[in-house]
Scaffold this motif. Structure first.
Motif, PDB file in Angstrom:
ATOM      1  N   TRP A  28     112.446   7.643 -56.470  1.00 38.44           N
ATOM      2  CA  TRP A  28     111.314   7.971 -57.326  1.00 38.44           C
ATOM      3  C   TRP A  28     110.227   8.613 -56.480  1.00 38.44           C
ATOM      4  CZ3 TRP A  28     111.544   7.136 -62.590  1.00 38.44           C
ATOM      5  CH2 TRP A  28     112.599   6.344 -63.043  1.00 38.44           C
ATOM      6  N   ARG A  29     109.584   9.641 -57.019  1.00 41.54           N
ATOM      7  CA  ARG A  29     108.595  10.421 -56.289  1.00 41.54           C
ATOM      8  C   ARG A  29     107.429  10.773 -57.214  1.00 41.54           C
ATOM      9  NH1 ARG A  29     111.436   8.907 -52.722  1.00 41.54           N
ATOM     10  NH2 ARG A  29     112.620  10.151 -51.221  1.00 41.54           N
ATOM     11  N   ARG A  58     111.867  11.013 -61.189  1.00 43.88           N
ATOM     12  CA  ARG A  58     113.003  11.268 -60.307  1.00 43.88           C
ATOM     13  C   ARG A  58     113.814  12.434 -60.850  1.00 43.88           C
ATOM     14  NH1 ARG A  58     117.924   8.163 -61.861  1.00 43.88           N
ATOM     15  NH2 ARG A  58     117.509   7.119 -63.850  1.00 43.88           N
ATOM     16  N   TYR A 273     108.175   1.536 -56.737  1.00 45.51           N
ATOM     17  CA  TYR A 273     106.818   1.966 -56.385  1.00 45.51           C
ATOM     18  C   TYR A 273     105.803   1.260 -57.254  1.00 45.51           C
ATOM     19  CZ  TYR A 273     106.828   5.166 -60.467  1.00 45.51           C
ATOM     20  OH  TYR A 273     106.879   5.699 -61.739  1.00 45.51           O
ATOM     21  N   ALA A 288     105.027   3.868 -52.370  1.00 46.37           N
ATOM     22  CA  ALA A 288     106.476   3.696 -52.386  1.00 46.37           C
ATOM     23  C   ALA A 288     106.881   2.447 -51.614  1.00 46.37           C
ATOM     24  CB  ALA A 288     107.151   4.922 -51.769  1.00 46.37           C
ATOM     25  N   ILE A 312     107.959  18.360 -56.626  1.00 45.62           N
ATOM     26  CA  ILE A 312     108.269  16.968 -56.295  1.00 45.62           C
ATOM     27  C   ILE A 312     107.664  16.655 -54.933  1.00 45.62           C
ATOM     28  CG2 ILE A 312     110.105  15.290 -55.897  1.00 45.62           C
ATOM     29  CD1 ILE A 312     111.893  16.943 -57.712  1.00 45.62           C
ATOM     30  N   ARG A 314     106.714  14.419 -51.570  1.00 40.10           N
ATOM     31  CA  ARG A 314     107.397  13.456 -50.725  1.00 40.10           C
ATOM     32  C   ARG A 314     106.785  12.071 -50.941  1.00 40.10           C
ATOM     33  NH1 ARG A 314     109.565  15.639 -45.399  1.00 40.10           N
ATOM     34  NH2 ARG A 314     109.164  13.500 -44.740  1.00 40.10           N
ATOM     35  N   ALA A 315     107.612  11.059 -50.859  1.00 37.94           N
ATOM     36  CA  ALA A 315     107.108   9.693 -50.956  1.00 37.94           C
ATOM     37  C   ALA A 315     106.747   9.137 -49.582  1.00 37.94           C
ATOM     38  CB  ALA A 315     108.143   8.790 -51.610  1.00 37.94           C
TER      39      ALA A 315
END
Length: 316
Positions: A28-29, A58, A273, A288, A312, A314-315
């Motif tokens: 998940w992001r 996601r 998250y 996250a 998207i 980055r986490a």
């Protein structure tokens, strides 16, 4: 197994917060979806967003579009989906002259096409939720939805009947099954105010917190609902400076730990998250599990006007 809540700080600023608890999946992001984004309904049609969206989601390999779990749009509307197994009622087929959606795309419709809770409520009678696959070799998810806006308005939508209806949520908290009315009944029973006005629930929660009595604990949705409702209703009101980090701390207290030994079990639920949406500043706070880094991403007017493709983040 998610936990969510709305909140208002001492200056009238509004927030939406949640944990994303789910079995092992693609990561998940934070995800941005632009104005004019075409997304598949899962019913051989596409719909197009009017408003830009920033939220948690996601992009599974077999999906044709981002699967969102929560978000804020540029108009200041928030929506989050949570699990409601054993209670949902979806239709078997699309209907003429209705807005036909699969449950996985409902959040895109809410945030992509509406500016306020009132607008969503006005459109609800035209929505037909169909038990169809949205993203290929996936599944039909049993969801209910928690929606709020910059005015402080908030509703819960639970598809337990063919026609969708909005419910008020005086507790400002939502978890998974059972339905919201059952959660509220259980909370009243726990606080011993079953037949009193809701203000008595707030007073009982304040007394509970003031006495430093331990909050309900455990992963069962009812206990997480009671835990967060007592904490939200019974704690002193937070200032704008306190709210984002304190709400993240509250969410941490009901998060479900990841167990490496269960990594490959499809039934292993854990918190991927925590997120807090600051509606006043259009800011998405994202933490996250893998890094515990507190990201703050603002959905600015420039971003909404000039970003023309999904992004998207980055986490890590």
């Amino acid at each position: 197994m998610c936990t969510s809540l709305t909140y208002t700080d001492t200056r009238g600023g509004h927030y939406f917060a949640r944990t994303m608890d789910f079995p092992t999946t693609t990561p998940w992001r934070p995800i941005f979806l632009p104005r004019g984004y075409q997304w598949p309904t899962g019913l051989q049609t596409n719909r197009t967003t009017r408003y830009a969206i920033l939220g948690g989601g996601r992009l599974p390999i077999h999906f044709a579009s981002c699967l969102m779990a929560d978000g804020l749009n540029e108009a200041g509307l928030t929506c989050a989906e949570l699990y409601l197994p054993h209670a949902v009622h979806y239709q078997s087929a699309a209907q003429t002259d209705q807005i036909n959606l699969t449950p996985q795309g409902f959040i895109n419709w809410v945030l992509g096409e509406h500016a306020t809770v009132a607008e969503v409520q006005a459109d609800l009678p035209r929505v037909n939720l169909v038990a169809g696959l949205w993203g290929g070799a996936d599944q039909v998810y049993p969801f209910h939805w928690f929606i709020s806006d910059q005015t402080g308005a908030q509703i819960v939508i639970e598809p337990t009947t063919p026609t969708l209806h909005a419910q008020a949520n005086p507790a400002g908290v939502l978890t998974n099954t059972p339905t919201l009315p059952v959660h509220l009944t259980n909370l009243r029973r726990l606080l011993d105010v079953a037949d009193q006005p809701f203000e008595a629930v707030r007073t009982a929660a304040q007394n509970w917190v003031a006495s430093q009595r331990p909050l309900p604990s455990g992963v069962v949705p009812t206990r997480r609902f009671n835990h967060m409702a007592i904490r939200r209703l019974g704690s002193p009101q937070l200032t704008p400076a306190q709210a984002p980090t304190t709400l993240l701390d509250w969410l941490a207290a009901v998060s479900i730990p990841f167990d490496p030994a269960k990594r490959n079990q499809v039934s292993h639920n854990y918190t991927h998250y925590r997120s807090v949406i600051d509606l006043t500043h259009a800011t998405y706070h994202f933490v996250a599990r893998t890094t515990l880094r507190h990201q703050q991403i603002q959905l600015t007017p420039t971003m909404a006007a000039t970003w023309h493709a999904p992004f998207i983040f980055r986490a890590d």
